[in-house]
Design an enzyme around this catalytic site. Structure first.
Site, PDB file in Angstrom:
ATOM      1  N   THR A  15     -70.779   1.387 -13.504  1.00 55.73           N
ATOM      2  CA  THR A  15     -69.452   0.808 -13.215  1.00 55.73           C
ATOM      3  C   THR A  15     -68.432   1.249 -14.264  1.00 55.73           C
ATOM      4  OG1 THR A  15     -69.863  -1.289 -14.389  1.00 55.73           O
ATOM      5  CG2 THR A  15     -70.439  -1.214 -12.045  1.00 55.73           C
ATOM      6  N   ASN A  16     -68.881   1.431 -15.506  1.00 54.90           N
ATOM      7  CA  ASN A  16     -67.948   1.966 -16.514  1.00 54.90           C
ATOM      8  C   ASN A  16     -67.544   3.396 -16.176  1.00 54.90           C
ATOM      9  OD1 ASN A  16     -67.320   0.203 -18.979  1.00 54.90           O
ATOM     10  ND2 ASN A  16     -69.494  -0.201 -18.614  1.00 54.90           N
ATOM     11  N   MET A 100     -79.509   4.456 -21.747  1.00 52.73           N
ATOM     12  CA  MET A 100     -80.540   3.599 -22.349  1.00 52.73           C
ATOM     13  C   MET A 100     -81.459   4.352 -23.322  1.00 52.73           C
ATOM     14  SD  MET A 100     -79.437   0.909 -21.226  1.00 52.73           S
ATOM     15  CE  MET A 100     -80.442  -0.550 -21.213  1.00 52.73           C
ATOM     16  N   LEU A 103     -80.029   8.283 -29.322  1.00 52.49           N
ATOM     17  CA  LEU A 103     -79.861   9.706 -29.627  1.00 52.49           C
ATOM     18  C   LEU A 103     -80.392   9.954 -31.038  1.00 52.49           C
ATOM     19  CD1 LEU A 103     -76.279  10.025 -28.141  1.00 52.49           C
ATOM     20  CD2 LEU A 103     -78.391  10.950 -27.145  1.00 52.49           C
ATOM     21  N   ASN A 121     -69.803   4.742 -27.814  1.00 56.72           N
ATOM     22  CA  ASN A 121     -70.638   3.884 -26.976  1.00 56.72           C
ATOM     23  C   ASN A 121     -69.883   2.601 -26.661  1.00 56.72           C
ATOM     24  OD1 ASN A 121     -73.016   2.922 -25.652  1.00 56.72           O
ATOM     25  ND2 ASN A 121     -73.553   1.734 -27.478  1.00 56.72           N
ATOM     26  N   HIS A 123     -70.721  -1.363 -26.033  1.00 57.78           N
ATOM     27  CA  HIS A 123     -71.831  -2.303 -26.219  1.00 57.78           C
ATOM     28  C   HIS A 123     -71.429  -3.693 -25.697  1.00 57.78           C
ATOM     29  CE1 HIS A 123     -75.451  -3.942 -27.928  1.00 57.78           C
ATOM     30  NE2 HIS A 123     -74.726  -4.956 -28.375  1.00 57.78           N
TER      31      HIS A 123
HETATM   32  C1  GRF Z   1     -72.664  -2.121 -19.872  1.00 52.52           C
HETATM   33  O1  GRF Z   1     -72.749  -3.527 -20.008  1.00 52.52           O
HETATM   34  C2  GRF Z   1     -72.525  -1.470 -21.224  1.00 52.52           C
HETATM   35  O2  GRF Z   1     -71.868  -2.261 -22.177  1.00 52.52           O
HETATM   36  C3  GRF Z   1     -73.975  -1.299 -21.625  1.00 52.52           C
HETATM   37  O3  GRF Z   1     -74.645  -0.967 -20.436  1.00 52.52           O
HETATM   38  C4  GRF Z   1     -73.950  -1.514 -19.334  1.00 52.52           C
HETATM   39  C5  GRF Z   1     -73.688  -0.394 -18.376  1.00 52.52           C
HETATM   40  O4  GRF Z   1     -73.145  -0.860 -17.174  1.00 52.52           O
HETATM   41  N1  GRF Z   1     -74.111  -0.324 -22.673  1.00 52.52           N
HETATM   42  P1  GRF Z   1     -72.622   0.164 -16.074  1.00 52.52           P
HETATM   43  O5  GRF Z   1     -73.786   1.100 -15.753  1.00 52.52           O
HETATM   44  O6  GRF Z   1     -71.446   0.892 -16.620  1.00 52.52           O
HETATM   45  O7  GRF Z   1     -72.288  -0.712 -14.908  1.00 52.52           O
END
Ligand code: GRF
Length: 237
Positions: A15-16, A100, A103, A121, A123
């Site tokens: 989603t990001n 996930m 690195l 990143n 978080h």
């Molecule tokens: C997000 O909550 C981000 O902060 C974390 O992983 C999640 C990724 O969500 N690192 P998406 O795949 O962007 O929906």
């Protein structure tokens, strides 16, 4: 001010990634997503990339992991492949968005010198509290009354690199983890693009403070921007 070329690394739903794609296409993001890298074959983020004609690549680490090899060596082999892919593009920054895998210093050394960090990143917690994979669950289970998110540069530790920006959301008495994740993600989708724009506009300054490198945002509108973001998320159910 320049338009940056970014690569986005994902492992999941993305989603990001979607919010970066949308803002890049609408011109709100001062960056072009030139490549997407996933370590998972069927990550939904790959479908999002494909829909928007963004070159996407899978580097599945399990191909490199075996019982005869140290985990670090296997990771470096996988990263060599990623570096080779990225050499085909002119990448200014790598944006981890739900990637996930940690690195290794080997990979990071390709993308940083003392004051130049080129891997970011996002978080899902207010670092340095709640590093690791379960930011929303950890925040909720601890009984926090405000949760937060952090955009930071990546260094050799786990979620320890210089913080670029943070934003907070309230946690109400009748909340659930799913509700706070929804609120936090809405904030993530605003803060990550904003941080990339601050980089593109040269609004991130580095300074050595004690033993750490810290950053400052020099945007004169910083307070207004942050205030608006938090106001938008406070009214979310
Ligand atoms: C997000 O909550 C981000 O902060 C974390 O992983 C999640 C990724 O969500 N690192 P998406 O795949 O962007 O929906």
């Amino acid at each position: 001010m320049s338009e940056l070329n970014i690569a986005v690394f994902i492992s999941g739903s993305g989603t990001n990634l979607q919010s970066l794609i949308d803002k890049s296409e609408s011109g709100e993001l001062l960056a072009k997503i030139v490549a997407v890298i996933s370590d998972i074959d069927d990550a939904y983020g790959l479908v999002r990339a494909e829909r928007h004609n963004i070159p996407a690549f899978v580097v599945n680490y399990s191909r490199f992991i075996d019982s005869h090899r140290l985990k670090r060596e296997a990771y470096e082999e996988a990263e060599k492949e990623i570096i080779k892919i990225l050499e085909g593009f002119r990448i200014d920054y790598i944006c981890l968005a739900g990637y996930m895998r940690l690195l290794t210093p080997y990979f990071l050394s390709h993308f940083r010198s003392e004051y130049v960090y080129r891997v970011l990143n996002i978080h899902p917690a207010l670092l340095p509290s709640f590093p690791g994979r379960h930011g929303y669950e950890d925040t909720f289970n601890y009984g926090c009354k405000w949760g937060g998110i952090t955009v930071h540069f990546v260094d050799e530790g786990e979620d320890t690199g210089p913080i670029i920006a943070q934003a907070v959301y309230p946690i109400w008495p009748d909340d659930t983890v799913d509700k706070i994740r929804h609120r936090g993600l809405s904030l993530e989708h605003m803060l990550y693009p904003q941080c990339i724009n601050w980089l593109a506009k040269g609004f991130i300054r580095f300074e050595r403070k004690g033993g750490r490198i810290v950053t400052y945002i020099t945007d004169p509108d910083y307070r207004v921007v942050l205030d608006e973001m938090i106001k938008r998320v406070i009214v979310l159910k």
